[in-house]
Design a protein around this motif. Structure first.
Motif, PDB file in Angstrom:
ATOM      1  N   SER B  86       0.811  -1.789   0.114  1.00 31.96           N
ATOM      2  CA  SER B  86      -0.123  -0.543   0.109  1.00 31.96           C
ATOM      3  C   SER B  86       0.773   1.099   0.356  1.00 31.96           C
ATOM      4  O   SER B  86       0.578   2.357  -0.071  1.00 31.96           O
ATOM      5  CB  SER B  86      -1.004   0.299   1.087  1.00 31.96           C
ATOM      6  N   GLN B  87       2.048   1.053   0.120  1.00 33.25           N
ATOM      7  CA  GLN B  87       3.345   2.326   0.037  1.00 33.25           C
ATOM      8  C   GLN B  87       4.051   1.852  -0.321  1.00 33.25           C
ATOM      9  O   GLN B  87       4.992   0.663   0.017  1.00 33.25           O
ATOM     10  CB  GLN B  87       2.609   2.919   1.500  1.00 33.25           C
ATOM     11  N   ILE B  91       7.976   4.975   6.954  1.00 33.33           N
ATOM     12  CA  ILE B  91       9.115   6.106   7.754  1.00 33.33           C
ATOM     13  C   ILE B  91       9.014   5.779   9.079  1.00 33.33           C
ATOM     14  O   ILE B  91       7.480   4.787   9.568  1.00 33.33           O
ATOM     15  CB  ILE B  91       8.250   7.485   7.668  1.00 33.33           C
ATOM     16  N   LEU B  93       7.589   5.662  12.986  1.00 30.31           N
ATOM     17  CA  LEU B  93       6.341   6.252  13.540  1.00 30.31           C
ATOM     18  C   LEU B  93       6.726   5.850  15.534  1.00 30.31           C
ATOM     19  O   LEU B  93       7.224   5.364  16.046  1.00 30.31           O
ATOM     20  CB  LEU B  93       5.597   6.541  13.111  1.00 30.31           C
ATOM     21  N   GLU B  95       4.045   5.617  17.093  1.00 31.75           N
ATOM     22  CA  GLU B  95       3.054   5.355  17.390  1.00 31.75           C
ATOM     23  C   GLU B  95       3.069   3.884  16.186  1.00 31.75           C
ATOM     24  O   GLU B  95       3.839   3.834  15.557  1.00 31.75           O
ATOM     25  CB  GLU B  95       2.101   5.989  16.957  1.00 31.75           C
ATOM     26  N   PRO B  96       1.850   2.846  16.730  1.00 32.57           N
ATOM     27  CA  PRO B  96       1.917   1.745  15.715  1.00 32.57           C
ATOM     28  C   PRO B  96       1.162   1.869  14.008  1.00 32.57           C
ATOM     29  O   PRO B  96       0.023   2.885  14.251  1.00 32.57           O
ATOM     30  CB  PRO B  96       0.818   0.598  15.889  1.00 32.57           C
ATOM     31  N   GLN B  97       1.745   1.743  13.167  1.00 35.98           N
ATOM     32  CA  GLN B  97       1.003   1.740  12.049  1.00 35.98           C
ATOM     33  C   GLN B  97       0.393   0.373  10.895  1.00 35.98           C
ATOM     34  O   GLN B  97       1.271  -0.377  11.436  1.00 35.98           O
ATOM     35  CB  GLN B  97       2.327   2.542  10.661  1.00 35.98           C
ATOM     36  N   LEU B  98       0.184   0.927  10.033  1.00 37.50           N
ATOM     37  CA  LEU B  98      -0.554  -0.321   8.985  1.00 37.50           C
ATOM     38  C   LEU B  98       0.055  -0.361   7.804  1.00 37.50           C
ATOM     39  O   LEU B  98       0.416   0.539   7.000  1.00 37.50           O
ATOM     40  CB  LEU B  98      -2.135  -0.519   8.911  1.00 37.50           C
ATOM     41  N   TYR B 100      -0.550  -3.487   4.225  1.00 35.78           N
ATOM     42  CA  TYR B 100      -1.221  -3.757   3.095  1.00 35.78           C
ATOM     43  C   TYR B 100      -0.208  -3.767   1.716  1.00 35.78           C
ATOM     44  O   TYR B 100       0.621  -3.803   1.534  1.00 35.78           O
ATOM     45  CB  TYR B 100      -2.485  -3.354   2.865  1.00 35.78           C
ATOM     46  N   GLU B 348      -2.724  -7.870   5.663  1.00 37.71           N
ATOM     47  CA  GLU B 348      -2.956  -6.385   6.704  1.00 37.71           C
ATOM     48  C   GLU B 348      -1.937  -6.392   7.755  1.00 37.71           C
ATOM     49  O   GLU B 348      -2.133  -7.611   8.589  1.00 37.71           O
ATOM     50  CB  GLU B 348      -4.400  -6.157   7.338  1.00 37.71           C
ATOM     51  N   LEU B 350       0.593  -4.867  10.761  1.00 34.70           N
ATOM     52  CA  LEU B 350       0.322  -4.425  12.044  1.00 34.70           C
ATOM     53  C   LEU B 350       1.661  -3.962  12.421  1.00 34.70           C
ATOM     54  O   LEU B 350       2.991  -4.770  12.886  1.00 34.70           O
ATOM     55  CB  LEU B 350      -0.526  -4.494  13.124  1.00 34.70           C
ATOM     56  N   LEU B 395       8.219  10.332   3.712  1.00 30.03           N
ATOM     57  CA  LEU B 395       7.282   9.607   3.242  1.00 30.03           C
ATOM     58  C   LEU B 395       7.503   9.469   1.736  1.00 30.03           C
ATOM     59  O   LEU B 395       7.284  11.144   1.604  1.00 30.03           O
ATOM     60  CB  LEU B 395       5.458  10.544   4.031  1.00 30.03           C
ATOM     61  N   GLN B 397       5.458  10.264  -1.573  1.00 35.95           N
ATOM     62  CA  GLN B 397       3.841  10.538  -1.703  1.00 35.95           C
ATOM     63  C   GLN B 397       3.802   9.159  -3.683  1.00 35.95           C
ATOM     64  O   GLN B 397       3.963  10.132  -3.828  1.00 35.95           O
ATOM     65  CB  GLN B 397       3.535  11.796  -1.891  1.00 35.95           C
ATOM     66  N   PRO B 400      -1.916   4.023  -3.340  1.00 39.01           N
ATOM     67  CA  PRO B 400      -1.731   3.047  -2.961  1.00 39.01           C
ATOM     68  C   PRO B 400      -1.809   2.214  -4.777  1.00 39.01           C
ATOM     69  O   PRO B 400      -2.907   2.882  -5.447  1.00 39.01           O
ATOM     70  CB  PRO B 400      -2.261   2.065  -2.335  1.00 39.01           C
ATOM     71  N   MET B 408      -9.943  -2.665  -0.407  1.00 35.37           N
ATOM     72  CA  MET B 408     -10.357  -2.666   0.763  1.00 35.37           C
ATOM     73  C   MET B 408     -11.253  -1.314   0.908  1.00 35.37           C
ATOM     74  O   MET B 408     -11.786  -1.905   1.678  1.00 35.37           O
ATOM     75  CB  MET B 408      -8.887  -1.292   0.958  1.00 35.37           C
TER      76      MET B 408
END
Lengths: 170, 494
Positions: B86-87, B91, B93, B95-98, B100, B348, B350, B395, B397, B400, B408
């Motif tokens: 999906s990307q 990067i 972070l 915090e947690p990220q997703l 796909y 997916e 995490l 990031l 840009q 996806p 999705m």
């Protein structure tokens, strides 16, 4: 964190859709934290109530906008103009739309030659349907022709059957 | 057939590391449940695996064994596997990220295959409980007779009837006297309860007798009711069946059967579960299932994987050839890939944290295993797969891939009804109604008015009875799933 522009739900970075309301998130710009002015529908009501006196001048320093063609996965940047016409070009037509959807099977999708326009301003852009043959829907509701409707990041509008999402890059 | 090497037994390539050997062995043992031996011949399989592990986990014995192996031949893998994300990069972070990922399986263009259909080894396991009485059982009987007439001489077929116990009506490999076989089917009577485990157990032992790499080995369960008390045994049986390379598919007729349970059982084996709401669809569903199996290239594609630390696989969904959620766990059973066509799996991930100073981050790695029945060169294949992304400072840009976005968009609707069902389960009606309302709105937006109406009817049911209707629940689940079918997606784009 991503905050859903439609319902305010919080999702993790990397999420593509809101689990609460199903809205599609911005997919090209994703800062660790992205916040967007809240509830569109509130603003819409406010806007409709004082519609007559409403003139929003285009602000030159405003955020850059782009259109995401949902079915094609294509992003069209809107740069340089304050208002864009959307439609599809045809040979016998002297005026070309600024955004030519003929390149994306516009005819098959029922897009008129001069279908709608997007006027850029802040905090909202404005979508106007030009009384097109197949009409325009905004977030699932058909809009009345020749009347500007405020739209913001994440909103989906449908020209005929062509689904387009407005993206605001910050 | 080639003699299977110790590596083949564990589903590993020759360059597998000690850690990978241990992991593969553990996975296999867990699935075979040797402590719960059903005497299905898996003892033999278990000993084979045990032996392979003892050899390969000892560096000296492994080196000796490697020496005596013939030089590996250069073989083009018959499947080409592409991974989309999906990307383009990740990067770091706080915090947690997703993330796909879409796995795309295609037949390698250079692969030469026997294009005739794959011989079948199937068992039809038919529920003959009281509720099947009448037109349901009659239709199943007539279809079974037609089916038998259409079988090829090298197909193997058995038929098990079950209610409170199971009875073998046609044993595997005994199809000679068509007339008397048809008579037996005609005489089938309905009565009694629904003990699914008994039926599956007998079906499995029948298919297992003739299990072979050169056939599609499969059990088809036809039921209209709920089984009580034997769910755990059924689950273990599904694990064993899947470890033996035998798939289980289910056709649920009407509204009374347990869709969550049968989804789970079939998904564990790579099979599919279908909802038959109209009696008139029974026949086409059974015959469709047979032709699906006959046209498969490989029945069970499995993915034995290890996620990296701080990474978790949250969900896996098969988007093609059918749309079904996959049971999580290693190995993931991807299921059946048709000879013509592709297989798409959406994963997916995490990512809880990304270690500092990495240029590349590995999310998970492992082995894709599959068998191609009757392939000229060899039948068992293993391909190494690594999921990884570059770490970038800023990031990059990029939208996806449309395939991921489109999938999705529809999957989020399926998940919404799953959530509403869970919420009703725990008594959180307000949240359930809220999610159902957004689901109805999203479905109308997509032009799915019939399904949107079903959602609205169920909202009314929730308000009135504090629960879904059984029929509405299934229509929602299989209806939102069917939005993902490739034919529907193309329709939507046209």
């Amino acid at each position: 964190m991503i905050i859903c522009p439609n319902c305010g739900n919080k999702e993790m970075p990397g999420a593509l859709f809101c689990k609460e309301c199903g809205s599609q998130f911005i997919t090209i710009s994703r800062d660790p934290t992205m916040t967007i002015p809240s509830s569109l529908s509130d603003q819409l009501h406010e806007y409709l109530s004082d519609e007559d006196e409403h003139v929003v001048p285009p602000t030159p320093e405003n955020a850059s906008l782009s259109l995401f063609l949902v079915d094609f996965g294509e992003v069209i940047p809107l740069e340089g103009l304050s208002e864009y016409t959307l439609g599809r070009s045809s040979e016998d037509q002297p005026i070309l739309p600024d955004v030519d959807l003929g390149l994306y099977h516009g005819y098959e999708y029922g897009v008129s030659r001069l279908h709608a326009s997007i006027k850029i301003s802040t905090p909202y852009a404005f979508l106007t349907d030009f009384d097109s043959a197949n009409g325009t829907q905004l977030n699932g509701q058909k809009i009345s022709p020749n009347k500007p409707y405020p739209i913001t990041h994440g909103d989906i509008f449908v020209l005929g059957e062509m689904k387009i999402q407005l993206l605001v890059n910050r | 057939m080639e003699k299977s090497s110790l590596y083949d037994r564990l589903g590993l390539p020759r360059d597998a590391s000690v850690e990978e050997i241990r992991h593969a062995y553990r996975q296999l043992v867990l699935r075979l449940h040797p402590d719960l031996n059903l005497n299905l011949g898996e003892t033999e399989l278990f000993i084979d695996i045990q032996q392979a592990y003892e050899h390969l986990s000892d560096p000296k014995r492994k080196a000796d064994y490697d020496k005596q192996l013939p030089e590996p031949r250069e073989i083009v893998s018959p499947l080409s596997i592409t991974t989309y994300y999906s990307q383009p990069s990740l990067i770091r972070l706080s915090e947690p990220q997703l993330l796909y990922s879409l796995l795309d399986f295609k037949l390698h263009p250079d692969t030469s295959l026997l294009m005739s259909s794959t011989p079948l080894n199937i068992s039809l396991v038919v529920d003959c409980s009281t509720s099947m009485q009448g037109i349901r059982l009659d239709t199943v009987k007539l279809t079974a007779i037609d089916l038998i007439r259409q079988l090829q001489p090298n197909d193997i077929f058995s038929l098990v009837k079950f209610n409170d116990w199971a009875e073998l009506l046609i044993s595997a490999g005994s199809l000679s006297e068509l007339k008397s076989t048809e008579m037996k089917i005609q005489l089938l009577q309905a009565g009694g309860g629904t003990e699914i485990f008994k039926g599956l157990e007998m079906g499995l032992s029948q298919v297992n007798q003739f299990r072979s790499n050169n056939r599609v080995n499969h059990i088809i369960l036809i039921t209209d009711g709920r089984t009580y008390g034997d769910e755990v045994s059924c689950e273990k049986l599904a694990d064993q069946s899947s470890a033996l390379g035998i798939g289980i598919s289910a056709l649920g007729i009407g509204n009374q059967w347990n869709d969550k349970f049968l989804d789970h059982i079939t998904s564990k084996t790579g099979g599919i579960c279908q909802y038959i709401s109209n009696i008139s669809d029974i026949r086409s569903s059974i015959l469709g299932e047979i032709s699906r199996l006959g046209s498969s290239l490989t029945e069970q594609i499995t993915f034995n994987y290890l996620p990296s630390q701080k990474v978790e696989l949250l969900s896996a969904f098969r988007l093609q050839p059918d749309s079904s959620p996959l049971v999580l766990g290693s190995p993931l059973i991807f299921g059946n890939m048709p000879r013509l066509g592709a297989m798409h799996i959406l994963l997916e991930f995490l990512i809880k944290d990304i270690p500092a100073k990495l240029a590349n981050f590995t999310l998970a790695k492992g082995f894709i295993n599959y068998e191609i029945p009757r392939h000229i060169i060899k039948t068992k294949y293993v391909q190494r797969i690594i999921f990884e992304r570059q770490i970038s400072r800023e990031l990059i840009q990029e939208a996806p891939p449309p395939a991921i976005i489109n999938a999705m968009a529809l999957l989020s609707l399926y998940h919404m009804q799953e959530r509403a069902r869970e919420e009703v389960g725990i008594g959180d009606l307000n949240s359930a109604i809220r999610h159902m309302e957004s689901l109805a709105g999203n479905l109308s937006k997509k032009g799915e008015y019939d399904l949107a109406q079903t959602v609205k009817d169920e909202i009314a049911n929730l308000k009135r009875n504090q629960s879904f209707s059984e029929n509405g629940e299934k229509r929602l689940k299989y209806g939102t799933r069917s939005l993902l079918l490739p034919a529907r997606i193309e329709e939507g784009n046209a």
